[in-house]
Structure formats: structure tokens, C-alpha cells
Design a protein around this motif. Structure first.
Motif, PDB file in Angstrom:
ATOM      1  N   TYR A  12      46.645  51.237  36.652  1.00  0.00           N
ATOM      2  CA  TYR A  12      46.394  49.818  36.394  1.00  0.00           C
ATOM      3  C   TYR A  12      47.254  49.347  35.213  1.00  0.00           C
ATOM      4  N   PHE A  13      47.516  48.052  35.191  1.00  0.00           N
ATOM      5  CA  PHE A  13      48.248  47.460  34.070  1.00  0.00           C
ATOM      6  C   PHE A  13      47.377  47.349  32.818  1.00  0.00           C
TER       7      PHE A  13
ATOM      8  N   TYR B 296      45.903  40.282  32.386  1.00  0.00           N
ATOM      9  CA  TYR B 296      45.557  40.682  31.017  1.00  0.00           C
ATOM     10  C   TYR B 296      44.426  39.836  30.425  1.00  0.00           C
ATOM     11  N   HIS B 297      43.830  38.979  31.221  1.00  0.00           N
ATOM     12  CA  HIS B 297      42.804  38.056  30.728  1.00  0.00           C
ATOM     13  C   HIS B 297      41.601  38.812  30.168  1.00  0.00           C
TER      14      HIS B 297
ATOM     15  N   HIS C 136      42.670  39.655  39.788  1.00  0.00           N
ATOM     16  CA  HIS C 136      43.948  39.931  39.132  1.00  0.00           C
ATOM     17  C   HIS C 136      43.831  40.998  38.052  1.00  0.00           C
ATOM     18  N   ARG C 137      42.654  41.172  37.470  1.00  0.00           N
ATOM     19  CA  ARG C 137      42.470  42.223  36.471  1.00  0.00           C
ATOM     20  C   ARG C 137      42.678  43.609  37.076  1.00  0.00           C
ATOM     21  N   ALA C 138      42.640  43.691  38.398  1.00  0.00           N
ATOM     22  CA  ALA C 138      42.787  44.977  39.075  1.00  0.00           C
ATOM     23  C   ALA C 138      44.160  45.160  39.707  1.00  0.00           C
TER      24      ALA C 138
ATOM     25  N   ASN D 129      50.624  37.420  38.422  1.00  0.00           N
ATOM     26  CA  ASN D 129      50.055  36.520  37.415  1.00  0.00           C
ATOM     27  C   ASN D 129      49.472  37.341  36.266  1.00  0.00           C
ATOM     28  N   PHE D 130      50.346  37.712  35.328  1.00  0.00           N
ATOM     29  CA  PHE D 130      49.895  38.587  34.242  1.00  0.00           C
ATOM     30  C   PHE D 130      48.972  37.876  33.254  1.00  0.00           C
TER      31      PHE D 130
END
Length: 327
Positions: free
Chosen positions: A85-86, A162-163, A176-178, A157-158
């Protein structure tokens, strides 16, 4: 194809600058790393093999499978890849981390990692590998898109990946967190590992003990750190343990609801003889007057194995020498 070095460097620099601002500044550590969480049993296997393997390649070798039934089976597009994951604290991690009661496991008791370990790997070296792919959301989601070049990477959509904090009703942020990084399996740790991060010193000791000699090769990289806030820490775990001639002293991290715990402390001699075995059925994580708990037992000089369970889950194990050590 993977990212070009220029695109990887630009991504890391941009988001380190953006995430270093006053709101949730711990995120500044995220862009330069990629993350893989694993139950401690599986983390031991990763350390001993020196590899993070895909779901397909690790069949029959995973001591614990915490994938949610029905979710992991819904799509197998990513099963041939080693998956990273990022960011840490993904939705999956939120649902599996920590010692939970059965009704607290959203996807069933099997989808549950009582002790979780985080592998932090070098983002640049992995993102620029020719075989690396990336996705915009979790690959088990049928709407996930994945690609392998600068053009696709630029569409992720970083800001949402990263939110941190409340979503304001925007449920797409959860997806998007995943966002994932998909690597050719196996992914060799020696080429990319930065840190193996544990929630506490006690869990670090347990991991090193369980992994045996293999842990010695990367011991300086096995750490406890809150710098990047990579764990949820919503449920109980063992923080510190110390054995002395007077007994076993230990401290616990409390549950988010401060509920009392069932705690079992066991002490064995080096020969396996149990010299202490006590269950505390309604224990506060911390004494009302602060400080630590102590299980009082007279321990003669020698080597002892100390085990602690919380709510019937193994939470700690290590060897202690009690007495003077002559050098």
C-alpha cells in the motif's frame, strides 16, 4: 514498465512537501515508503524467507489467513502479485488490527490479526522496477483500475490516498486509501526493506524471539516507532515486560473503550516446567494508580520463558535470564 526515476522522485518530493504541513504532519514519512502489514505469525515467515510473496505463491505457507471471505474471493486479478500500500492504516488494517472479541470482527473471527507487524519498504526502488504496477483503489474492488507507467500513475488521486481524518461524507476517500502497488512475486526484502515496525517493545521482542536467527540479520531494522503513526492501536496489546527474582512486571495498552481484559501470565523454566500460571479475568489495562502490573512469583537464577495472553490470544513470548550475568 514501472515509473521513471524522474516521476518517482517528483511524486515523493511533492507529497513530502504537501504532507509536511501542520495538519497530520506524521504523514510526511509516508511518500518515501510503501507498506505491507502482516499478522506476526506471517511476519515471521516473511523474515525467515526474506520475501513477501503473492497470495497465489504463498498458498500452503501462510500460518494465518486474515483475508475477508467473500472479499478476497470476489476478484483474483491481483493474487499473483506481492501487494503493498502507499500508506499505512488502510481500511483493511482498520478492520483486522488488534485483539478483538468475536463480535468485533466485521468479516468474522478468522479475518483478525491480534498482533500486527508493519513492513516499510523503499518506494523509489520498488515503483521504478520494470514489472511494478499500481492501482487507484483496492484491487478487490471491481471498479479498480491498474497500470504501469507515468501516465497512469498521474491519474491516481493521492490527495484521497493520503487523506487523514473525517471524510465529510465522501465515501470515495475510503476506497482511495487502499490504493495498491503490485510487485512481481516474490519481492525480496534485502533489496528494499527500510523498517519492520512493531507496536511496542514487547511485540518487537516477541517477533525477534519467534523469528529466531533470521531476525538477527535485520535486527537493527526491527523497531518500534510512532513517527509515521502506522498502527491504529485501538485494542489491547502488551507494551513492556520485565522478569526479575520477584516476578514478571508488565504493562498493557488499553482498549479504546477501556473494557477490562482477561489476561493470562505463564512462566516456564528452560526445561519447560511451569512455575507460574495465573489468569486475571477482569483486569484493567492499567492499575488505577498508574504504573505497571506485577505477577509475583519467586524466580531463582536461570532462564525462563514468559508468555502472556490477552482475551485468549497469544500476545507476548520471550526468554528472560533472571540473576546476575557474568561477563
Amino acid at each position: 514498465m514501472g515509473l521513471t526515476a524522474q516521476a518517482a522522485d517528483a511524486h515523493i518530493a511533492r507529497w513530502q512537501a504537501e504532507l509536511g504541513k501542520p495538519y497530520y504532519p506524521h504523514r510526511v514519512h509516508w511518500p518515501s515508503m510503501l507498506f505491507h502489514h502482516a499478522p506476526i505469525q506471517n511476519a515471521v515467515g516473511i523474515i525467515q524467507s526474506g520475501e513477501i510473496r503473492s497470495r497465489r505463491h504463498s498458498e500452503g505457507h501462510r500460518p494465518l489467513d486474515v483475508a475477508a471471505a467473500g472479499v478476497i474471493d470476489s476478484r483474483d486479478r491481483a493474487h499473483e502479485f506481492s501487494r503493498l500500500y502507499f500508506r499505512p492504516r488502510t481500511p483493511t488494517q482498520y478492520h483486522i488490527e488488534g485483539i478483538r472479541r468475536p463480535d468485533e470482527c466485521q468479516y468474522g473471527p478468522a479475518a483478525h490479526a491480534p498482533v500486527l507487524v508493519m513492513f516499510a519498504l523503499d518506494a523509489r526502488s520498488i515503483l521504478t522496477m520494470p514489472s511494478t504496477r499500481f492501482s487507484d483503489i483496492n484491487m478487490q474492488n471491481g471498479a479498480a483500475r491498474d497500470g504501469d507507467d507515468d501516465a497512469f500513475f498521474s491519474t491516481i488521486n493521492f490527495a484521497k490516498t493520503y487523506h487523514e481524518g473525517a471524510t465529510g461524507g465522501d465515501t470515495s476517500i475510503i476506497n482511495h486509501r487502499a490504493a495498491e502497488v503490485l510487485c512481481q512475486s516474490p519481492l525480496v526484502l534485502a533489496e528494499h526493506l527500510k523498517w519492520v515496525i512493531c507496536r511496542s517493545e514487547a511485540e518487537r521482542e516477541t517477533l525477534i524471539h519467534m523469528a529466531g536467527p533470521a531476525a538477527g540479520l535485520i535486527r537493527p531494522k526491527i523497531v518500534t516507532s510512532d513517527d509515521g503513526r502506522v498502527f491504529e492501536k485501538r485494542f489491547a496489546f502488551v507494551e513492556k515486560v520485565y522478569a526479575s527474582p520477584e516476578g514478571v512486571t508488565f504493562s498493557l495498552n488499553p482498549r479504546h473503550d477501556r473494557a477490562k481484559l482477561k489476561v493470562r501470565v505463564q512462566v516456564q523454566t528452560d526445561g519447560g516446567v511451569v512455575v507460574f500460571d495465573q489468569i486475571y479475568n477482569h483486569l484493567l489495562a492499567r492499575p488505577e494508580n498508574g504504573g505497571n502490573w506485577i505477577s509475583k512469583v519467586k524466580l531463582k537464577d536461570g532462564l525462563y520463558r514468559v508468555k502472556i495472553q490477552i482475551d485468549d490470544h497469544n500476545a507476548y513470548e520471550n526468554l528472560f535470564y533472571v540473576g546476575e550475568v557474568l561477563f
